[in-house]
Design a protein around this motif. Structure first.
Motif, PDB file in Angstrom:
ATOM      1  N   TYR A 192       0.822  -1.212   0.000  1.00 31.31           N
ATOM      2  CA  TYR A 192       0.000   0.000   0.000  1.00 31.31           C
ATOM      3  C   TYR A 192       0.861   1.269   0.000  1.00 31.31           C
ATOM      4  N   VAL A 194       2.822   1.865  -2.376  1.00 34.46           N
ATOM      5  CA  VAL A 194       2.831   2.246  -3.795  1.00 34.46           C
ATOM      6  C   VAL A 194       1.613   3.125  -4.048  1.00 34.46           C
ATOM      7  N   ARG A 195       1.823   4.379  -4.397  1.00 31.07           N
ATOM      8  CA  ARG A 195       0.723   5.344  -4.461  1.00 31.07           C
ATOM      9  C   ARG A 195      -0.197   5.099  -5.660  1.00 31.07           C
ATOM     10  N   SER A 196       0.377   4.801  -6.813  1.00 27.26           N
ATOM     11  CA  SER A 196      -0.419   4.591  -8.020  1.00 27.26           C
ATOM     12  C   SER A 196      -1.229   3.298  -7.896  1.00 27.26           C
ATOM     13  N   LEU A 197      -2.549   3.380  -8.045  1.00 27.50           N
ATOM     14  CA  LEU A 197      -3.403   2.207  -7.882  1.00 27.50           C
ATOM     15  C   LEU A 197      -3.079   1.097  -8.887  1.00 27.50           C
ATOM     16  N   PRO A 198      -2.935   1.389 -10.185  1.00 24.50           N
ATOM     17  CA  PRO A 198      -2.596   0.313 -11.125  1.00 24.50           C
ATOM     18  C   PRO A 198      -1.270  -0.358 -10.786  1.00 24.50           C
ATOM     19  N   LEU A 199      -0.268   0.456 -10.420  1.00 28.34           N
ATOM     20  CA  LEU A 199       1.036  -0.104 -10.067  1.00 28.34           C
ATOM     21  C   LEU A 199       0.958  -0.891  -8.761  1.00 28.34           C
ATOM     22  N   ARG A 200       0.127  -0.426  -7.825  1.00 30.96           N
ATOM     23  CA  ARG A 200      -0.048  -1.146  -6.567  1.00 30.96           C
ATOM     24  C   ARG A 200      -0.681  -2.513  -6.807  1.00 30.96           C
ATOM     25  N   THR A 203       1.841  -4.764  -8.201  1.00 28.11           N
ATOM     26  CA  THR A 203       2.765  -5.207  -7.150  1.00 28.11           C
ATOM     27  C   THR A 203       2.144  -6.309  -6.301  1.00 28.11           C
ATOM     28  N   LYS A 251       3.614  14.744  -0.033  1.00 25.62           N
ATOM     29  CA  LYS A 251       3.727  14.950  -1.476  1.00 25.62           C
ATOM     30  C   LYS A 251       3.099  16.281  -1.876  1.00 25.62           C
TER      31      LYS A 251
END
Length: 271
Positions: A192, A194-200, A203, A251
């Protein structure tokens, strides 16, 4: 969880001697100002900083290292008996549930130390710096206990359905110790960050796929426990929300202010 390696008993005396000699020459190099003094001091300083930033992770690794060294000094039979006593097998869970659930996470053998060090550096320490010590310890032990209980429950059900098959494999008294359940639960929660939802999501899928694939190297019940621990980490999302909010605020505050040149001049056209 960790599995024993019989070769460790043969190799340990040589490794122990090499470790003692390495520490001796490192101290001597610092004391007498030999060529590697600066490198040794720098390395010691980095280790100190790392331990202070993640005290629970450092303490766990030291504790596990001391236990593994103790096991290395025992005979093969005595070592197996100690590990079996602290295992989360069905027998120990039935007779000593509390000590089995807690103690099983604090024992490993020497061959497992490099893997534990990798988990400490790549998973536990980053999570502790992100979530804080208290939340990380809670997630680790919750993951370890719940994954163990769920796995034991499933195994008990299987024993009722196919008693012969599973009793013959000795699941009631198997040696099952280590930090893998707790660490994989923490790894699941760490996704969690990882900020980007698709990248999360990618992962999460990669972590789950890696754990499922690693099941080929473990017994059925251990592989199931690993998968369960990762899913539990995903479900512990509420514990990560404060850290995620903090990351978002950091951020936002780091964004450069809007340039005043892009704004209309309030005094434009005035005499």
């Amino acid at each position: 969880m960790a599995s024993a390696a019989p070769q460790a008993a043969v190799l340990w005396p040589f490794a122990e001697m090499a470790l003692v000699l390495s520490l001796f020459f490192a101290v001597l190099a610092v004391k007498r100002g030999w060529g590697g003094e600066a490198l040794i001091r720098r390395g010691a300083s980095r280790v100190k900083e790392w331990a202070l930033a993640a005290p629970a992770t450092a303490a766990l690794w030291v504790f596990l290292a001391l236990h593994s060294i103790t096991l290395g000094e025992l005979t093969s039979d005595a070592r197996t008996e100690v590990l079996r006593t602290h295992s989360t097998n069905l027998t120990q869970l039935a007779e000593h549930p509390v000590s089995a659930l807690i103690g099983s996470a604090l024992w490993i053998e020497i061959p497992d130390l490099p893997m534990v060090a990798l988990l400490a550096v790549a998973v536990l320490a980053p999570t502790e710096r992100w979530l804080g010590t208290f939340r990380t310890v809670v997630v680790f032990f919750l993951g370890h206990v719940l994954a163990t209980l769920i796995t034991a429950g499933v195994l008990t059900t299987l024993l009722r359905v196919e008693t012969e098959r599973y009793v013959d494999r000795g699941f009631g008294s198997v040696v099952d110790v280590g930090v893998s359940y707790g660490s994989l639960c923490v790894a699941g929660l760490l996704t969690y960050r990882v900020r980007s939802l698709p990248l999360r999501l990618l992962t999460m899928a990669a972590l789950m796929a890696g754990v499922v694939a690693s099941g080929a190297f473990f017994e059925d019940y251990t592989g199931f426990g690993h998968n369960t621990a990762v899913v539990l980490g995903f479900l512990f999302h509420p514990l990560a929300r404060p850290a995620m909010a903090r990351d978002a605020a950091r951020k936002a505050s780091s964004r450069p202010p809007e340039e005043y040149g892009n704004r209309p001049d309030e005094h434009a056209g005035s005499a």
